[in-house]
Design an enzyme around this catalytic site. Structure first.
Site, PDB file in Angstrom:
ATOM      1  N   ASP A 199       0.865  -1.165   0.000  1.00 13.75           N
ATOM      2  CA  ASP A 199       0.000   0.000   0.000  1.00 13.75           C
ATOM      3  C   ASP A 199       0.909   1.224   0.000  1.00 13.75           C
ATOM      4  O   ASP A 199       1.615   1.478   0.986  1.00 13.75           O
ATOM      5  CB  ASP A 199      -0.889  -0.008   1.245  1.00 13.75           C
ATOM      6  N   HIS A 221      -3.828  11.485  -8.687  1.00 12.85           N
ATOM      7  CA  HIS A 221      -5.172  12.041  -8.858  1.00 12.85           C
ATOM      8  C   HIS A 221      -6.273  11.127  -8.325  1.00 12.85           C
ATOM      9  O   HIS A 221      -7.425  11.552  -8.220  1.00 12.85           O
ATOM     10  CB  HIS A 221      -5.425  12.410 -10.325  1.00 12.85           C
TER      11      HIS A 221
END
Length: 335
Positions: free
Chosen positions: A228, A247
């Site tokens: 992660d 984004h």
């Protein structure tokens, strides 16, 4: 009703009802109608039987799609492909089937809950599905397959422009954060024989990518790490590349990811919003990221502020021939 009034009403219906055609394309993609007709025209009853659909309704779907140029009826009453139907084919060079499948289900349901985003500022996808898009892809094999095909097609249009604009200098190692199937990393390493790569992805993606890179003969130069990025990234590499990753995240998580890029250069590949408020594909993309991920597109100034919050300094922005630019940053102080 006058003809002028009727024409105005028709125009309004076509505007308000514009969602009908995409959903009919989704139905055609789900049923595999284009692939079914690839070998030649077929009759309605055969198509109904092979797709497990209601014959009368299928006829109306075909007629509606034929009215906008997708599919056509032959003189003997059978149905055939048209050029406009070719992107529905699974194996066509211009195939958009994966995009249509994803848009017709995941995106359609998420955008149907857009008022949740408007009211709360939170992603509508999570509200509609009960979990995040990333969690959804990890759980739903069909959605993951469609998303991977969609991502690969997008990468095919974006990556050549990125590779042309990217200057690795004397770098010997590069970390591709959120690198998907490895297409961009392979393209970069193909031009730089002396460089090795590390691709970081979520576990459900990393497993597929590792097998794919091994099969393509890139296993020795491309390490795949399941992690992660918000929690940890491999440290000490020369360049950290994030292609349309930032984004997908709001500022706090985006800053955490950037702060974990522990090396001398960080290159973010993203769409850069114009400073003005004009309506454009950029502004629509910004809202789409919010609805689907809880993320956002950003202006150059907003990226500079985001880098600053992560202890980085924006050094330069390099446009490419695609919709993205390269935003290169470096640590404010040596790490």
């Amino acid at each position: 009703m006058t003809r002028r009034r009727a024409a105005a009403d028709d125009e309004l219906y076509l505007t308000v009802g514009a969602y009908v055609v995409p959903q009919l394309l989704y139905a055609a993609a789900r049923l595999g109608l284009a692939d079914l007709l690839a070998a030649g025209p077929q009759g309605l009853e055969d198509m109904s039987r092979k797709t497990g659909s209601h014959a009368g309704t299928l006829a109306r779907v075909l007629q509606a799609l034929a009215s906008v140029g997708v599919f056509a009826r032959t003189r003997d009453g059978r149905w055939r492909l048209t050029r406009a139907a070719e992107p529905l084919l699974s194996d066509h060079p211009r195939s958009r089937r994966a995009a249509i499948l994803f848009a017709g289900h995941e995106q359609h349901l998420a955008w149907g809950a857009v008022m949740h985003t408007v009211a709360t500022g939170q992603p509508a996808f999570d509200h509609a599905f009960g979990h995040s898009l990333h969690q959804h892809l990890a759980r739903d094999e069909a959605a993951m397959t469609a998303a991977e095909a969609l991502r690969a097609r997008r990468a095919g249009r974006r990556d050549p422009a990125v590779v042309d604009a990217l200057d690795l200098g004397e770098a010997r190692s590069i970390v591709d954060v959120g690198g998907g199937g490895g297409e961009l990393l392979i393209a970069i390493l193909s031009r730089r024989p002396g460089v090795c790569g590390v691709l970081v992805e979520a576990p459900h993606v990393a497993e597929r990518t590792r097998a794919r890179l091994q099969a393509l003969g890139w296993g020795d130069r491309c390490e795949v790490v399941a992690a992660d990025a918000r929690e940890e990234l491999p440290a000490g590499h020369d360049v950290y590349l994030l292609a349309e990753v930032v984004h997908c995240h709001e500022d706090v998580d985006a800053s955490r990811i950037l702060r974990n890029c522990r090396g001398p250069r960080v290159v973010v590949v993203e769409r850069v919003l114009p400073a003005g408020g004009r309506a454009s594909a950029d502004r629509l993309a910004d809202l789409h990221m919010l609805v689907m991920y809880g993320g956002r597109e950003r202006t150059r100034r907003e990226y500079a502020e985001l880098f600053g919050a992560a202890g980085l300094r924006l050094r330069r922005v390099t446009p490419t021939t695609s919709w993205v630019s390269l935003l290169e940053a470096a640590p404010r102080v040596a790490r």
